[in-house]
Design a protein around this motif. Structure first.
Motif, mmCIF file in Angstrom:
data_model
loop_
_atom_site.group_PDB
_atom_site.id
_atom_site.type_symbol
_atom_site.label_atom_id
_atom_site.label_comp_id
_atom_site.label_asym_id
_atom_site.label_seq_id
_atom_site.Cartn_x
_atom_site.Cartn_y
_atom_site.Cartn_z
ATOM 1 N N ARG A 209 46.001 43.894 47.571
ATOM 2 C CA ARG A 209 45.391 43.106 48.647
ATOM 3 C C ARG A 209 45.804 43.683 49.989
ATOM 4 N NH1 ARG A 209 43.086 37.524 47.769
ATOM 5 N NH2 ARG A 209 42.821 37.522 45.521
ATOM 6 N N ARG B 130 29.495 50.482 37.950
ATOM 7 C CA ARG B 130 30.247 49.422 37.266
ATOM 8 C C ARG B 130 29.893 49.363 35.784
ATOM 9 N NH1 ARG B 130 31.048 44.056 40.713
ATOM 10 N NH2 ARG B 130 29.246 43.349 39.519
ATOM 11 N N ASN C 233 41.014 35.098 36.947
ATOM 12 C CA ASN C 233 41.373 36.347 37.599
ATOM 13 C C ASN C 233 41.196 36.221 39.113
ATOM 14 O OD1 ASN C 233 41.782 38.981 38.372
ATOM 15 N ND2 ASN C 233 40.667 39.819 36.627
ATOM 16 N N HIS C 234 42.288 36.385 39.840
ATOM 17 C CA HIS C 234 42.227 36.314 41.299
ATOM 18 C C HIS C 234 41.275 37.350 41.865
ATOM 19 C CE1 HIS C 234 45.035 33.354 42.743
ATOM 20 N NE2 HIS C 234 45.886 33.691 41.787
ATOM 21 N N ASP C 235 41.207 38.488 41.207
ATOM 22 C CA ASP C 235 40.405 39.593 41.727
ATOM 23 C C ASP C 235 39.228 39.925 40.827
ATOM 24 O OD1 ASP C 235 42.175 39.921 43.878
ATOM 25 O OD2 ASP C 235 43.531 41.072 42.617
ATOM 26 N N SER C 236 38.537 38.883 40.375
ATOM 27 C CA SER C 236 37.387 39.182 39.520
ATOM 28 C C SER C 236 36.328 39.891 40.361
ATOM 29 C CB SER C 236 36.825 37.907 38.911
ATOM 30 O OG SER C 236 36.359 37.044 39.919
ATOM 31 N N ARG C 237 35.555 40.738 39.721
ATOM 32 C CA ARG C 237 34.551 41.504 40.456
ATOM 33 C C ARG C 237 33.463 40.589 40.997
ATOM 34 N NH1 ARG C 237 32.434 46.279 36.754
ATOM 35 N NH2 ARG C 237 31.287 44.533 35.890
ATOM 36 N N THR C 238 32.856 40.989 42.099
ATOM 37 C CA THR C 238 31.715 40.230 42.596
ATOM 38 C C THR C 238 30.613 40.289 41.540
ATOM 39 O OG1 THR C 238 30.984 42.255 43.692
ATOM 40 C CG2 THR C 238 32.038 40.607 45.057
ATOM 41 N N THR C 239 29.843 39.219 41.468
ATOM 42 C CA THR C 239 28.736 39.199 40.512
ATOM 43 C C THR C 239 27.516 39.806 41.188
ATOM 44 O OG1 THR C 239 29.637 37.139 39.658
ATOM 45 C CG2 THR C 239 27.410 37.713 38.965
ATOM 46 N N HIS D 287 38.659 42.298 47.837
ATOM 47 C CA HIS D 287 39.556 42.382 46.686
ATOM 48 C C HIS D 287 38.805 42.284 45.359
ATOM 49 C CE1 HIS D 287 39.603 38.006 45.657
ATOM 50 N NE2 HIS D 287 39.145 37.955 46.883
ATOM 51 N N ARG D 288 37.490 42.327 45.446
ATOM 52 C CA ARG D 288 36.704 42.174 44.226
ATOM 53 C C ARG D 288 35.943 43.452 43.854
ATOM 54 N NH1 ARG D 288 33.537 36.667 44.082
ATOM 55 N NH2 ARG D 288 32.698 37.131 46.142
ATOM 56 N N PRO E 278 38.999 46.247 41.025
ATOM 57 C CA PRO E 278 40.370 45.731 41.119
ATOM 58 C C PRO E 278 41.354 46.492 40.232
ATOM 59 C CG PRO E 278 38.931 44.180 39.966
ATOM 60 C CD PRO E 278 38.057 45.231 40.552
ATOM 61 N N SER F 226 45.990 40.453 38.477
ATOM 62 C CA SER F 226 44.808 41.279 38.262
ATOM 63 C C SER F 226 45.093 42.439 37.323
ATOM 64 C CB SER F 226 44.303 41.821 39.590
ATOM 65 O OG SER F 226 45.238 42.724 40.115
#
Lengths: 441, 211
Positions: free
Chosen positions: A156, A266, B36-42, A144-145, A148, A15
């Protein structure tokens, strides 16, 4: 859950890719056994689009100290400042709250401090509840989203993610009929960057129920309504952008959903996010509308700019990825402050859009709740509520009932204050030069 | 997007499915070759484009990625407008995400063009040891419902390219065999192969007979 956290507590470098060749030493100081090498910007970001390159100018130390003293003085007599010298409070929020005092200021401005103090032990009680697995499952997937690239949320199972879980879970227990909506996570995360979980929880409650009621509720009607209100305001504020979006059939919900639901957390460079939130807590949703309008003006407000975005996708692309260099903190605030979009205008437009909704789509499933426009409005509401109850410890002070199913007897127009085109607050505000409408309808 | 290249077709494709099944990573793998393992939520909608060559044709795929959480379905009808393809994604390790496929399909047919090309995509094959949805089950379901089907791994980049290529190819086949109605063909926006003309692609007249 703690078990799943420990199994997940692997440092995910992926990440953070692109942050430096010696990636192994990058990270939150608390997560890497004392080997912390902090590479964060001054807001705690390790990278990503919201990383600040250090170009933000710092205010002079003596000025900063002066401001802190002024704020500390306000803290000591908070109620008096809000009821008698609110214009000054507003002005100081517009100048930016000193970062050392931001957490306390947000809690006072939103009145969440009072909810916290009048509900001792409530948060712990909510935490002890089991919670609905349906929500917990989604919340866990989202931990985790959120930001990041921020040191607090990068690891995590780290402290940031654990606190995020506590706050979001507590809210679903507090309002089981509301549950969890994904946009609440970034909002809660921003709060957690500033304050402990319990404080963040009550602040989140105020945002969800007082500032932006219905935004996170099933059906997302409130956000759709605000999209229509926003579009209609755009027509007044920047007809050129309005015509462009209309021409390419770009519905407001296609670009403003994330802006509004996450209060731009964001979307904007971080220094701007903080300035916007400072004003938002003080002045309410009006700030959200204004920031959105200023952005559209900025992106689509001239012939030259429109030439670059001829098409739906080109336009969407521009609105989804606002170049950070095009948003200057001071200019943004200046434009937001001088935009002639008042609470009265928003409320008037709201009643028009509610009527249109009912004509074209039938009854709203959730009763539109009159939102409170920031600190002054919350304060007034509280004063009236305590005058009515006048019976000591009133536990939901400053909070208004959550949106629920529409009751037959209650219509939006019968809600107190809704019909009035001007509240004393708005009149006072319009007298203030900084926000005097330039082209009031 | 920097997409100044010429193209023959613009196809809008939507990614749908439950939250956390990997829609955003399928999109970023296909359009940017990133994972990306930690992509942001959409939240709301994201989208990205990629131009591919299919035989002698240049096709610009405009892929819309939507939020999977049920709550957001209230505002998804705008996302489906004009879509000619869909990837309905589930997670092969989470049976619940597969169980909701039928609901998503109904949602799709309620709002999108009836001729829309749909592929059922079982994602996360890299987690094969945790599989809870047998390939055969999904394959049968897809066949019964006239859907394309493929299993993918956005992480390992398995079948991602093929999945999108197949959907885009099938859309093209439908368009050129005139299976689609005039009404829906206007959603498949076309532009002349020479420098891209500015303007709303959706307003251009269909011109596939010239190709």
């Amino acid at each position: 859950l703690m078990k799943s956290f420990s199994s997940l507590s692997i440092w995910t470098l992926e990440s953070l890719s692109g942050l430096g060749e010696d990636g192994s030493s990058i990270g939150s100081d608390s997560e890497i056994n004392g080997l912390a090498v902090r590479r964060t910007d001054k807001y705690g970001f390790l990278g990503g689009t919201q990383y600040s390159e250090g170009s933000d100018k710092d205010i002079r130390v003596d000025v900063a100290r002066q401001r802190e003293l002024k704020w500390l003085d306000m803290f000591n007599n908070w109620d008096k400042w809000v009821s008698r010298r609110f214009q000054k409070v507003k002005l100081r929020c517009r100048k930016g709250i000193p970062s050392s005092l931001r957490a306390k200021a947000w809690q006072l401005l939103s009145n969440s401090k009072e909810l916290l103090d009048s509900n001792p032990g409530k948060f712990e009680e909510l935490e002890r509840e089991q919670g609905d697995p349906k929500w917990l499952d989604i919340i866990e997937k989202d931990l985790h989203r959120q930001f990041p690239f921020h040191e607090m949320f990068a690891a995590r199972g780290g402290h940031g993610q654990q606190d995020l879980y506590r706050v979001l879970k507590a809210y679903t227990v507090y309002r089981p009929e509301e549950g969890y909506c994904q946009a609440q996570a970034p909002v809660a995360a921003v709060l957690l960057m500033h304050m402990p979980a319990e404080h963040a929880f009550w602040c989140l409650v105020q945002i969800c129920e007082t500032y932006l009621p219905g935004y996170y509720s099933a059906g997302l009607e409130a956000i759709q309504l605000d999209g229509e209100i926003f579009f209609s305001l755009l027509r007044r504020v920047c007809p050129m952008a309005y015509r462009h979006l209309k021409k390419f059939k770009i519905d407001p919900i296609l670009y403003m959903t994330e802006w509004f639901m996450c209060v731009f957390s964001r979307t904007l460079p971080w220094s701007c996010v903080l300035r916007v939130w400072d004003m938002f807590f003080c002045e309410g949703v009006k700030i959200v509308f204004r920031v959105g309008l200023v952005l559209l003006k900025q992106m689509l407000g001239s012939v030259d700019k429109l030439r670059e975005v001829q098409g739906m996708y080109e336009t969407m692309e521009r609105l989804r990825n606002i170049p950070p260099e095009s948003v200057r903190e001071d200019l943004l605030v200046q434009e937001v402050v001088s935009l002639a979009v008042t609470e009265a205008l928003i409320e008037r437009e709201c009643s028009i859009q509610v009527r249109k909704w009912r004509e074209s789509r039938g009854e709203l499933t959730h009763q539109p709740v009159r939102r409170l426009h920031g600190t002054r409005d919350i304060h007034e509401h509280k004063r009236r509520a305590s005058a009515i109850s006048s019976g000591g410890s009133f536990s939901f002070l400053g909070s208004i009932p959550p949106p629920g199913p529409l009751r037959a007897s209650s219509s939006l127009l019968s809600l107190p204050g809704f019909r009035k085109s001007k509240t004393p607050f708005q009149e006072a505000e319009e007298k203030n030069g900084a926000t005097a409408p330039r082209d009031s309808a | 997007m920097g997409s100044d290249e010429a193209y023959n077709f613009v196809f809008k494709v939507v990614l749908i499915g439950e939250s956390g099944v990997g829609k955003s990573n399928l999109l970023s793998r296909f359009t940017k070759n990133e994972f990306n393992h930690d992509s942001r939520t959409t939240i709301g909608v994201e989208f990205s484009t990629r131009t591919i060559q299919l035989k002698s044709l240049i096709i610009k795929a405009q892929i819309w990625d939507t939020a999977g959480l049920e709550r957001y379905r209230a505002i998804t009808s705008a996302y489906y407008r004009g879509a000619v393809g869909a990837l309905l994604v589930y997670d092969i390790t989470k049976h619940l995400t597969y169980e909701s496929v039928e609901r998503w399909l109904k949602e799709l047919y309620d709002h999108a063009d009836p001729h829309i090309v749909v592929m059922l995509v079982g994602n996360k094959t890299d987690l094969g040891s945790e599989r809870s949805v047998p390939t055969e089950d999904a394959k049968d379901f897809a066949e019964k419902n006239g859907l394309l089907f493929l299993e993918t791994s956005a992480l390992e980049s398995t079948n991602v390219e093929t999945a999108f290529q197949n959907v885009l190819g099938e859309i093209h086949r439908k368009v050129s065999s005139k299976e689609v109605t005039r009404g829906s063909i206007s959603a498949v926006s076309l532009s002349s192969p020479v420098p891209r003309a500015a303007g709303d692609p959706e307003e251009k007249k269909p011109c596939c007979r010239n190709l």
